[in-house]
Design an enzyme around this catalytic site. Structure first.
Site, PDB file in Angstrom:
ATOM      1  N   CYS A 189      43.715  35.893  30.671  1.00 48.81           N
ATOM      2  CA  CYS A 189      42.457  36.588  30.930  1.00 48.81           C
ATOM      3  C   CYS A 189      41.820  36.954  29.599  1.00 48.81           C
ATOM      4  O   CYS A 189      42.510  37.419  28.690  1.00 48.81           O
ATOM      5  CB  CYS A 189      42.733  37.841  31.756  1.00 48.81           C
ATOM      6  SG  CYS A 189      41.249  38.779  32.163  1.00 48.81           S
ATOM      7  N   HIS A 221      41.412  35.501  40.944  1.00 45.34           N
ATOM      8  CA  HIS A 221      41.492  36.208  39.661  1.00 45.34           C
ATOM      9  C   HIS A 221      40.146  36.847  39.309  1.00 45.34           C
ATOM     10  O   HIS A 221      40.081  38.038  38.987  1.00 45.34           O
ATOM     11  CB  HIS A 221      41.938  35.227  38.560  1.00 45.34           C
ATOM     12  CG  HIS A 221      41.957  35.813  37.187  1.00 45.34           C
ATOM     13  ND1 HIS A 221      43.102  35.910  36.423  1.00 45.34           N
ATOM     14  CD2 HIS A 221      40.963  36.326  36.412  1.00 45.34           C
ATOM     15  CE1 HIS A 221      42.803  36.470  35.256  1.00 45.34           C
ATOM     16  NE2 HIS A 221      41.507  36.725  35.225  1.00 45.34           N
ATOM     17  N   GLU A 222      39.073  36.043  39.393  1.00 40.84           N
ATOM     18  CA  GLU A 222      37.751  36.551  38.977  1.00 40.84           C
ATOM     19  C   GLU A 222      37.255  37.644  39.916  1.00 40.84           C
ATOM     20  O   GLU A 222      36.704  38.652  39.467  1.00 40.84           O
ATOM     21  CB  GLU A 222      36.736  35.400  38.903  1.00 40.84           C
ATOM     22  CG  GLU A 222      37.044  34.333  37.853  1.00 40.84           C
ATOM     23  CD  GLU A 222      37.302  34.882  36.460  1.00 40.84           C
ATOM     24  OE1 GLU A 222      36.765  35.958  36.112  1.00 40.84           O
ATOM     25  OE2 GLU A 222      38.066  34.241  35.715  1.00 40.84           O
ATOM     26  N   HIS A 232      38.497  41.170  39.406  1.00 46.24           N
ATOM     27  CA  HIS A 232      37.801  41.960  38.377  1.00 46.24           C
ATOM     28  C   HIS A 232      36.730  42.856  39.003  1.00 46.24           C
ATOM     29  O   HIS A 232      36.440  43.932  38.486  1.00 46.24           O
ATOM     30  CB  HIS A 232      37.137  41.028  37.352  1.00 46.24           C
ATOM     31  CG  HIS A 232      38.066  40.488  36.318  1.00 46.24           C
ATOM     32  ND1 HIS A 232      38.743  41.287  35.414  1.00 46.24           N
ATOM     33  CD2 HIS A 232      38.417  39.215  36.008  1.00 46.24           C
ATOM     34  CE1 HIS A 232      39.474  40.527  34.606  1.00 46.24           C
ATOM     35  NE2 HIS A 232      39.302  39.259  34.949  1.00 46.24           N
TER      36      HIS A 232
HETATM   37 NI    NI Z   1      40.195  37.694  33.859  1.00 44.77          NI
END
Ligand code: NI
Length: 172
Positions: free
Chosen positions: A98, A140-141, A144
């Site tokens: 990341c 994953h994105e 966030h």
């Molecule tokens: Ni990330």
């Protein structure tokens, strides 16, 4: 257009739940997308979420790796107000990095197959069913946007390593 500064783990904006975007076609969204694309190109990353550039809004961009393994030609996806629905309970493990956690890699479980929906930069709603790396990158994105970093998804912290030591783990 400008290259934006990346927030690093520990910055409070990475822990906040981001706000919905009211108008996906607004100029402010358009300029933010342009700057995020330029930033991602500059840093040679796979994906970027708005909170990582200090903007607490529900927007992510990423290259979809399954469609073309050659990163330079992989299509760029822009997701505004994305939603994820896991399809089944099967999980896959793979290494993630990341831009907000520089220098580290972690072995992270993710849903193998998901359906996700979002608005694109033209304000058009769409949904897709994906698996593999595409599914992983979306999860994953989008994490966030809810203030979650991949290290919080790990079940074994001994699998959090420096990327310089990845050579010892190639067979996992
Ligand atoms: Ni990330």
């Amino acid at each position: 257009m400008s290259i934006l500064k990346i927030a690093k783990m520990g910055h409070p904006i990475l822990r906040k739940k981001s706000a919905e975007i009211l108008d996906p076609r607004s100029d402010s969204v358009k300029y933010l997308v342009e700057d995020m694309i330029e930033t991602l190109e500059d840093i040679q990353g796979l994906g970027l979420a708005a909170p990582q550039v200090h903007v607490s809004k529900r927007l992510v961009i990423f290259y979809s790796p399954n469609e073309n393994p050659n990163h330079n030609n992989a299509p760029l996806n822009i997701l505004i107000n994305p939603k994820i629905e896991p399809l089944g309970t099967e999980m896959d493990y793979d290494w993630e990095g990341c831009l907000s956690v520089p220098g580290l890699r972690g072995l992270v479980p993710r849903y193998k197959k998901i359906r996700y929906s979002a608005f694109n930069e033209e304000g058009i709603f769409f949904d897709r069913i994906v698996d593999g790396l595409h599914s992983r990158v979306v999860q994953h994105e989008c994490d966030h946007l809810d203030g979650i970093l991949y290290v919080q998804r790990m079940d074994k912290l001994e699998n959090l390593i420096f990327e310089t030591e990845m050579k010892f783990y190639n067979n996992l």
